[in-house]
Scaffold this motif. Structure first.
Motif, PDB file in Angstrom:
ATOM      1  N   ILE A   1      38.708 -93.051  26.346  1.00 30.70           N
ATOM      2  CA  ILE A   1      40.036 -92.689  25.860  1.00 30.70           C
ATOM      3  C   ILE A   1      40.455 -91.345  26.463  1.00 30.70           C
ATOM      4  CG2 ILE A   1      41.442 -92.186  23.834  1.00 30.70           C
ATOM      5  CD1 ILE A   1      40.497 -95.102  24.046  1.00 30.70           C
ATOM      6  N   ARG A   2      41.671 -91.288  26.980  1.00 32.86           N
ATOM      7  CA  ARG A   2      42.203 -90.039  27.522  1.00 32.86           C
ATOM      8  C   ARG A   2      42.520 -89.079  26.378  1.00 32.86           C
ATOM      9  NH1 ARG A   2      44.530 -89.565  32.443  1.00 32.86           N
ATOM     10  NH2 ARG A   2      46.231 -88.311  31.580  1.00 32.86           N
ATOM     11  N   PHE A   3      42.114 -87.830  26.511  1.00 32.59           N
ATOM     12  CA  PHE A   3      42.439 -86.852  25.482  1.00 32.59           C
ATOM     13  C   PHE A   3      42.298 -85.443  26.030  1.00 32.59           C
ATOM     14  CE2 PHE A   3      37.901 -87.223  25.242  1.00 32.59           C
ATOM     15  CZ  PHE A   3      37.415 -86.007  24.784  1.00 32.59           C
ATOM     16  N   SER A   4      43.082 -84.542  25.474  1.00 33.38           N
ATOM     17  CA  SER A   4      42.914 -83.116  25.722  1.00 33.38           C
ATOM     18  C   SER A   4      42.410 -82.480  24.432  1.00 33.38           C
ATOM     19  CB  SER A   4      44.230 -82.468  26.157  1.00 33.38           C
ATOM     20  OG  SER A   4      45.200 -82.537  25.116  1.00 33.38           O
ATOM     21  N   VAL A   5      41.862 -81.297  24.553  1.00 34.16           N
ATOM     22  CA  VAL A   5      41.347 -80.564  23.400  1.00 34.16           C
ATOM     23  C   VAL A   5      41.949 -79.166  23.434  1.00 34.16           C
ATOM     24  CG1 VAL A   5      39.305 -79.619  22.254  1.00 34.16           C
ATOM     25  CG2 VAL A   5      39.180 -81.835  23.410  1.00 34.16           C
ATOM     26  N   GLY A   6      42.412 -78.699  22.276  1.00 34.30           N
ATOM     27  CA  GLY A   6      43.010 -77.378  22.265  1.00 34.30           C
ATOM     28  C   GLY A   6      42.666 -76.580  21.036  1.00 34.30           C
ATOM     29  N   ILE A   7      43.106 -75.341  21.060  1.00 36.82           N
ATOM     30  CA  ILE A   7      42.827 -74.405  19.980  1.00 36.82           C
ATOM     31  C   ILE A   7      43.935 -73.358  19.965  1.00 36.82           C
ATOM     32  CG2 ILE A   7      41.474 -72.762  21.361  1.00 36.82           C
ATOM     33  CD1 ILE A   7      39.441 -72.690  19.011  1.00 36.82           C
ATOM     34  N   VAL A   8      44.208 -72.797  18.813  1.00 33.35           N
ATOM     35  CA  VAL A   8      45.180 -71.713  18.708  1.00 33.35           C
ATOM     36  C   VAL A   8      44.483 -70.402  19.061  1.00 33.35           C
ATOM     37  CG1 VAL A   8      46.740 -70.457  17.166  1.00 33.35           C
ATOM     38  CG2 VAL A   8      46.520 -72.945  16.986  1.00 33.35           C
ATOM     39  N   GLY A   9      45.152 -69.595  19.884  1.00 29.29           N
ATOM     40  CA  GLY A   9      44.531 -68.385  20.418  1.00 29.29           C
ATOM     41  C   GLY A   9      44.468 -67.220  19.452  1.00 29.29           C
ATOM     42  N   GLN A  10      43.896 -67.447  18.277  1.00 28.71           N
ATOM     43  CA  GLN A  10      43.620 -66.361  17.339  1.00 28.71           C
ATOM     44  C   GLN A  10      42.368 -65.618  17.820  1.00 28.71           C
ATOM     45  OE1 GLN A  10      45.520 -65.551  14.876  1.00 28.71           O
ATOM     46  NE2 GLN A  10      46.637 -67.362  14.178  1.00 28.71           N
ATOM     47  N   PRO A  11      42.330 -64.292  17.703  1.00 28.98           N
ATOM     48  CA  PRO A  11      41.154 -63.554  18.190  1.00 28.98           C
ATOM     49  C   PRO A  11      39.838 -64.080  17.623  1.00 28.98           C
ATOM     50  CG  PRO A  11      42.907 -62.036  17.594  1.00 28.98           C
ATOM     51  CD  PRO A  11      43.363 -63.401  17.148  1.00 28.98           C
TER      52      PRO A  11
ATOM     53  N   TRP B   1      42.967 -76.631  26.285  1.00 27.02           N
ATOM     54  CA  TRP B   1      44.161 -75.790  26.334  1.00 27.02           C
ATOM     55  C   TRP B   1      44.145 -74.781  25.193  1.00 27.02           C
ATOM     56  CZ3 TRP B   1      46.599 -76.434  21.737  1.00 27.02           C
ATOM     57  CH2 TRP B   1      46.475 -77.676  21.084  1.00 27.02           C
ATOM     58  N   VAL B   2      44.907 -73.725  25.368  1.00 23.64           N
ATOM     59  CA  VAL B   2      45.016 -72.675  24.358  1.00 23.64           C
ATOM     60  C   VAL B   2      46.491 -72.420  24.083  1.00 23.64           C
ATOM     61  CG1 VAL B   2      44.548 -70.269  23.764  1.00 23.64           C
ATOM     62  CG2 VAL B   2      42.866 -71.587  25.093  1.00 23.64           C
ATOM     63  N   ASN B   3      46.879 -72.514  22.827  1.00 22.07           N
ATOM     64  CA  ASN B   3      48.235 -72.155  22.403  1.00 22.07           C
ATOM     65  C   ASN B   3      48.253 -70.705  21.961  1.00 22.07           C
ATOM     66  OD1 ASN B   3      49.642 -74.504  22.866  1.00 22.07           O
ATOM     67  ND2 ASN B   3      49.675 -75.163  20.725  1.00 22.07           N
ATOM     68  N   ALA B   4      49.177 -69.944  22.498  1.00 21.63           N
ATOM     69  CA  ALA B   4      49.348 -68.577  22.011  1.00 21.63           C
ATOM     70  C   ALA B   4      49.660 -68.605  20.518  1.00 21.63           C
ATOM     71  CB  ALA B   4      50.465 -67.888  22.776  1.00 21.63           C
TER      72      ALA B   4
END
Length: 285
Positions: free
Chosen positions: A141-151, A171-174
């Motif tokens: 399955i195609r997928f990306s993985v991300g996280i919110v850029g909290q310190p 990926w990282v979301n500001a």
């Protein structure tokens, strides 16, 4: 060309669902506990939308962007499965925290289905989330993985990058309202080479954007807008009144700071960067 009736249409769908099994303090969406009546309304709206997509005679791609968590609801899983098998649906994807089991994906067409997943430290054990990613990989399955850029999330993000296969995009979301020093940004960029696109809001007023032309936003009532962030109504999906309004048009907002918005800004060239993976946020490598 105005009044588009054929050609490819990308749809960002967000129904009334707002309940989530997580309670992240940095989440920009106000959450509620959906009542049984609200859940029934969300299911009916989603099923109506899926029926509309199935009836189209042109190609369609769909990204579900629920305010809540969709995959814990059977009707979202069923819609993803059914839409993935339609020959005119090029991609069907959903934003998810991946809290639910993933064995349902075995019923979907893996060449069409994709997941935009987010890891939320403090809401789920790291090893459990990582195991879900391994399961998705094993299923193709195609997928990306991300996280919110909290310190406080940096170490977890570094672990994700180290523990996931190199070809899985992390990926990282500001973080909302956060300003990053160059040193801080460098740490996040080491994880996500494309972090610079999220770090600063994009000046968008007057810029060419695909939304309102080949990309639209649809809510549970079928109300069509150019995107989630511009309130002006273009028409309704179900009576076809939106179609005459489809046309190239510049962005009316001063800035665009969300990936599901700015990825469609033409000057950024992100359709080339994410070729084949715009909806699920997977860059072309």
């Amino acid at each position: 060309m105005t009044g588009q009736t054929t050609g490819h249409l990308t749809i960002l769908y967000r129904g009334p669902l707002a309940s989530c099994d997580y309670d992240c303090p940095y989440c920009p969406f106000a959450k509620r506990r959906d009542t049984p009546e609200q859940l029934r309304a969300d299911r009916a709206a989603l099923e109506r939308f899926a029926e509309w997509v199935a009836a189209q005679d042109h190609t369609v791609s769909v990204l579900f962007t629920p305010w809540g968590e969709g995959l814990v609801r059977s009707w979202y899983r069923r819609a993803l499965i059914e839409l993935s098998h339609l020959p005119h649906v090029e991609r069907v994807a959903i934003q998810t925290n991946l809290s639910h089991r993933v064995d349902w994906t075995a019923e979907a067409d893996p060449s069409t289905l994709a997941l935009w997943t987010t890891y939320h430290p403090g809401q789920v054990p790291y090893e459990r989330f990582l195991a879900k990613c391994g399961d998705l990989n094993a299923r193709g399955i195609r997928f990306s993985v991300g996280i919110v850029g909290q310190p406080e999330h940096l170490a977890a993000a570094q672990n994700l990058r180290a523990d996931l296969p190199p070809d899985t995009y992390v990926w990282v979301n500001a973080a909302e309202g956060r300003t990053y020093t160059d040193a801080e940004a460098a740490g996040w960029t080491a994880i996500d080479p494309l972090f610079s696109f999220s770090r600063h809001p994009h000046a968008s007023r007057g810029q060419a954007c695909r939304t309102g032309d080949t990309v639209i936003s649809v809510d549970g009532e079928g109300t069509v807008r150019r995107c989630h962030f511009v309130p002006a109504v273009l028409g309704n999906l179900y009576d076809g009144s939106f179609r005459p309004a489809l046309a190239p048009r510049p962005c009316p907002l001063d800035v665009c700071d969300c990936h599901i918005g700015y990825v469609h800004l033409e000057p950024l060239g992100l359709y080339d960067v994410f070729a084949g993976g715009v909806l699920e946020r997977i860059p072309h490598l």
